[in-house]
Motif scaffolding. Structure first.
Motif, PDB file in Angstrom:
ATOM      1  N   GLU A  23       0.836  -1.206   0.000  1.00 37.25           N
ATOM      2  CA  GLU A  23       0.000   0.000   0.000  1.00 37.25           C
ATOM      3  C   GLU A  23       0.869   1.253   0.000  1.00 37.25           C
ATOM      4  O   GLU A  23       0.561   2.236  -0.685  1.00 37.25           O
ATOM      5  CB  GLU A  23      -0.891   0.024   1.230  1.00 37.25           C
ATOM      6  CG  GLU A  23      -2.049  -0.943   1.230  1.00 37.25           C
ATOM      7  CD  GLU A  23      -2.891  -0.787   2.476  1.00 37.25           C
ATOM      8  OE1 GLU A  23      -3.877  -0.023   2.432  1.00 37.25           O
ATOM      9  OE2 GLU A  23      -2.564  -1.413   3.507  1.00 37.25           O
ATOM     10  N   TYR A  76       2.365   1.916  -3.344  1.00 35.46           N
ATOM     11  CA  TYR A  76       1.362   2.498  -4.242  1.00 35.46           C
ATOM     12  C   TYR A  76       1.115   3.969  -3.916  1.00 35.46           C
ATOM     13  O   TYR A  76       1.020   4.804  -4.821  1.00 35.46           O
ATOM     14  CB  TYR A  76       0.054   1.719  -4.160  1.00 35.46           C
ATOM     15  CG  TYR A  76      -0.999   2.259  -5.107  1.00 35.46           C
ATOM     16  CD1 TYR A  76      -0.913   2.017  -6.474  1.00 35.46           C
ATOM     17  CD2 TYR A  76      -2.062   3.033  -4.638  1.00 35.46           C
ATOM     18  CE1 TYR A  76      -1.861   2.529  -7.350  1.00 35.46           C
ATOM     19  CE2 TYR A  76      -3.010   3.545  -5.508  1.00 35.46           C
ATOM     20  CZ  TYR A  76      -2.898   3.287  -6.857  1.00 35.46           C
ATOM     21  OH  TYR A  76      -3.830   3.817  -7.726  1.00 35.46           O
ATOM     22  N   GLY A 113      -3.124  -1.639  -4.954  1.00 36.48           N
ATOM     23  CA  GLY A 113      -3.489  -0.863  -6.126  1.00 36.48           C
ATOM     24  C   GLY A 113      -2.988  -1.395  -7.458  1.00 36.48           C
ATOM     25  O   GLY A 113      -3.087  -0.711  -8.475  1.00 36.48           O
TER      26      GLY A 113
END
Length: 226
Positions: free
Chosen positions: A53, A56, A201
């Motif tokens: 995360e 991203y 993502g």
């Protein structure tokens, strides 16, 4: 080939985006053994997030650092050197229960081969390459296969060697994209994992390719010729 100059990261990132048609910024990632060193150029992220995360977020323009307290995925954090693997992961039970492997033994065998940084890591820094104020250990690209092909070709053009991808479909952005490259000082490519595609993502048409700072120089110097 020397790492790129920090003062040239903006120019380097702009060239990579233009020549490769990147939709996401290349992500500069660095491990720190002292939190004070991370604080010199970055502020701590607010909240708990997985490493994938955070990669991203950086690809979308955010810069920050995280300690073990902010690392939501302890399995990924183990590959990065923050902590030991959770027992159910270390024994293979976690991945076997998730039906990723046919037996607990095969799961454990795969887990035993996962790249793991054995240092007392205190913090990880993340930034889009154009904004990085630190020399990254690894630069991570989230991109489509055709763009990854050009990156691999660029490295091979300078180093004159084949590109070897090492991955297992688990712990992709933490172990494959960072730890493997950090430990071997060689580029790597990974197809992602359930975690990174659910939380990081990464879309169905994207993969992850990672380089060292030295590899990055190879790519930049080769782009005009490809």
């Amino acid at each position: 080939m020397s790492p790129c100059n920090i003062d040239e990261f903006k120019t380097t990132s702009d060239k990579l985006k233009e020549k490769l048609g990147l939709e996401n910024s290349p992500v500069a990632v660095k491990l720190f053994l002292k939190e004070d060193e991370a604080k010199e150029t970055l502020t701590k992220i607010d909240g708990k997030f997985r490493h994938c995360e955070m990669v991203y977020k950086a690809s979308q323009g955010e810069s920050f650092y995280a300690t073990s307290e902010e690392e939501a995925c302890k399995t990924g954090a183990a590959a990065l050197g923050f902590n030991e693997l959770p027992p159910r992961v270390a024994t293979g039970e976690h991945y076997f229960a998730g039906k990723l492997f046919a037996s607990r033994g095969s799961a454990k065998h795969a887990v035993d081969q996962i790249p793991t940084i054995c240092e007392d890591v205190v913090a990880m820094g993340y930034a889009p390459l154009e904004d990085a104020k630190f020399q990254p250990d690894v630069v991570i690209f989230i991109c489509q296969p055709a763009k990854a092909m050009k990156i691999a070709q660029s490295v091979g053009r300078v180093l004159g060697k084949r590109f070897f991808a090492d991955f297992a479909g688990v712990q992709s952005v933490c172990a494959d994209a960072f730890a493997r490259v950090y430990l071997d000082k060689e580029p790597n490519l990974t197809l992602g994992c359930h975690g990174s595609r659910s939380f990081g993502g990464i879309t169905d048409d994207e993969l992850i390719i990672s380089l060292t700072g030295e590899n990055l120089g190879c790519v930049v110097n080769s782009l005009d010729s490809l």
